[in-house]
Design an enzyme around this catalytic site. Sequence first.
Site, PDB file in Angstrom:
ATOM      1  CB  THR A 162     -22.341  30.035 -61.336  1.00  0.00           C
ATOM      2  OG1 THR A 162     -21.758  30.137 -60.027  1.00  0.00           O
ATOM      3  CG2 THR A 162     -22.560  28.583 -61.701  1.00  0.00           C
ATOM      4  CE1 TYR A 205     -26.088  32.999 -56.256  1.00  0.00           C
ATOM      5  CE2 TYR A 205     -27.369  31.391 -57.484  1.00  0.00           C
ATOM      6  CZ  TYR A 205     -26.152  31.894 -57.095  1.00  0.00           C
ATOM      7  OH  TYR A 205     -24.995  31.302 -57.530  1.00  0.00           O
ATOM      8  CG  HIS A 216     -22.762  22.248 -56.080  1.00  0.00           C
ATOM      9  ND1 HIS A 216     -22.248  22.591 -57.311  1.00  0.00           N
ATOM     10  CD2 HIS A 216     -23.869  23.010 -55.927  1.00  0.00           C
ATOM     11  CE1 HIS A 216     -23.012  23.515 -57.868  1.00  0.00           C
ATOM     12  NE2 HIS A 216     -23.999  23.781 -57.057  1.00  0.00           N
TER      13      HIS A 216
END
EC number: 2.3.1.21
Length: 799
Positions: free
Chosen positions: A611, A598, A482
């Site tokens: 993000t 979230y 990630h």
Amino acid sequence: MAEAHEAVAFQFTVGAEGVSLNVSYDVFKALLYSGLRSWKLRCRRTLNSLHNTLYPGHPVRGIAWCGIIYTLYIKDHDPSYNIIDWIDSHIFRRYFTPENSKTCAILVFGTGTYFVLIQIRQYILKSLFSYHGWMYQEHGRPVGLGQKLWGGLVKLFIGRNPSLYSYQSVLPQLPLPSLDDTLKRYLRTVRPIYDDIEYHQMEVLAEDFRRTIGRKLQRYLWLKWLISSNYVSDWWEKFVYLRGRSPIMVNSNFYGLDMAYIRPTRIQTARAANMVCASLKYRTRLDHQNITPLMIQNMIPLCSSQYERQYNTVRIPGKDADTIVHYSDSHHLAVYHKGRWFKLMIVHNDQMLQPCEIQIQLDEIIRDASEPAYGEEHLAALTAGERTSWAETRAKYFSAGVNRTSLETIEKAAFILILDDEEYDIGSLNMNSSTQNSAEKSEKFDAYARAILHGKAYNRWFDKSFNFIFSKDAVAGINVEHSWADAPISGHMVEYVLSEDILYYGYDELGNTRGVPRFTAPKPTRLKWLIPESCNILIEKSLAQATKVFNDVDLHTYIQDVYGKGFIKKCKVSPDAYVQMALQLAHYRDTGRFNLTYEASMTRLFRDGRTETVRSCSIESSQWVKSMENPNISKSERIKLLRLACDYHQQQYRDAMTGKGIDRHLFCLYVLSKYFNMDSPFLQRVLQEPWRLSTSQTATTYDEKHFRKLMAQNPDLVRKYGIDDQRNLAPYGGGFGPVAADGYGVSYIIAAEDLIFFHISSNKSAGETDSKRFGERICQAMKDMRDLFEGEIKFEKKN
């Protein structure tokens, strides 16, 4: 050591008879082709860099501009107002003849003025892209004169035929919100999750922070904003991802699955070969920057910087922090099969291998009956365990000799290819002939999703940017590290690869790859390992840690195929907001309380954007959820509250996308407070609040018009695969592990007009959570929301 000797192009020995020189022609040729490929790649990148520097101008137009200046000047129409004469007399006259010096002066003036004009145009574009009022335009309302004028100017200055990185220099900086606005919005978002006493405490803490160290930290953050292209991204990558010491398997890496309803072949090596070639074709397009940047409304570009590290990239473990290493090119893959690691060359004689050639190589690996070396089978478990332990093991046992060579082969590979020796039973070949219900499909997909998320912990190399995984019956999946980028980047690539696999490469009647091999490519080679017992003990220790982690994962997939975005749009609300409200209702029913939620949104309208958080649990959403549990409230009032909640959610989403988010700002202030050793009870409380519901929508970029065009070009696919509906090509999406130990992680993809996939994760040890139960809650919430609109919207029920 035979492989080491074969890798040397020149060898010489000195003996009694003199010097003996041996030249390996094949290796020399391979080195020559490798150097030629690298040189061509560097030249192309240089030309692309020049193109991007001048965009929306073009070098050819610059040459034409210089020609116009030259023509006007020799016709006694000096457009420079004597500047050319000054350059001629003061710079070039002393070095060149009068004619040549005049030409040089004209070229310098023409080039300089063209560059200035380009800079002006780029500045205008950057200013236009800094305006985001278009995002807040209410759907269905007529566009105002101001926005029409803005849109016209964007179309006038935006240019044509951009490459992938053409707009990077004209993207605006992520704005820094004011401290007062962020604190005000934060307090509003936590009102539903706190009682009156707790909320008053937060108000006091926030005000104390604002009056004391908050202003000082904001000034320091403003200085960082002033000198950086993005004041968040570098700290986010460093502190959220690379400094984490817990296993990245499940906790950080995420997964993506195959197409849900199409099985083009059941031959593992054929499917792998096709998708490897499609992926390498995509890599070539990235290297050549032939991919058009994603545009909103065909006018507003999104930042493309994350694409750069998709291939040839690895996360290197460190004692205190990991690092991301990106190699400029790679000519091989690392392949794992039955506990053995192989090196597979993907370039031969400066040509990329075709699917039929790669399938032959993969068949060689499948037929190889050799046993894994001692410690080799579970070696990759090191990447699944604690990061500090892996860093120490790597430094001690993999820093020299054959182990270092083999490890570098894995880390420098374009990506990892996993040939699993298990089947993923996910049902029939296409949805039209399926006799299974959604519950039966979900059971099979649960096991499939777990296999792609974590596998057995030792059969995935979790440090690589991504692993392509293929089951024994040719079902595909992808596991992605990630830190280097966010999910939409990998999703874009996966959609391209899946469509190319079916619509471009295809398979013969037996399910093998098409085509005839052009040459005999080099055979895959086994990687060599010398693992001492002390190292193997550490490998097994890491495997035990990783096994404990993945055994705790409770992963469930829920298929919502009763209705989807087609019906939701008729309700005149955003599909994403609608699904988020369904999750709020389901979570409240599951836990009996409201929790911090979230939802990831992107900030790629800005340079180097990643993000931001949308806090889906709001005052409006909580009021609507309570109304759904109150039998005394009418349907019409519930619909009104639902629309208000959806509208507010969309407002938050737009704010997050346009740099008015809350959490990244507070995160950066927290980093500064730690750096300057300033304790803040408010920031401590904010950063320690658990996200018990963490959600993300998997965006799709597949174009329905493009789909129809491809179907017209490939009519045989309708017969062969039943692809008569875009829904059949829908990807199953992907998911991630839970963020909070006692919470849920939910990823969803609104795949088609009547198809939504949910991927739900939690921890078995939490006690209060149950992923399958939560899937049932989502199912009931979606049903109850649909029932709200009965009588207002016609709904066709399925059998």
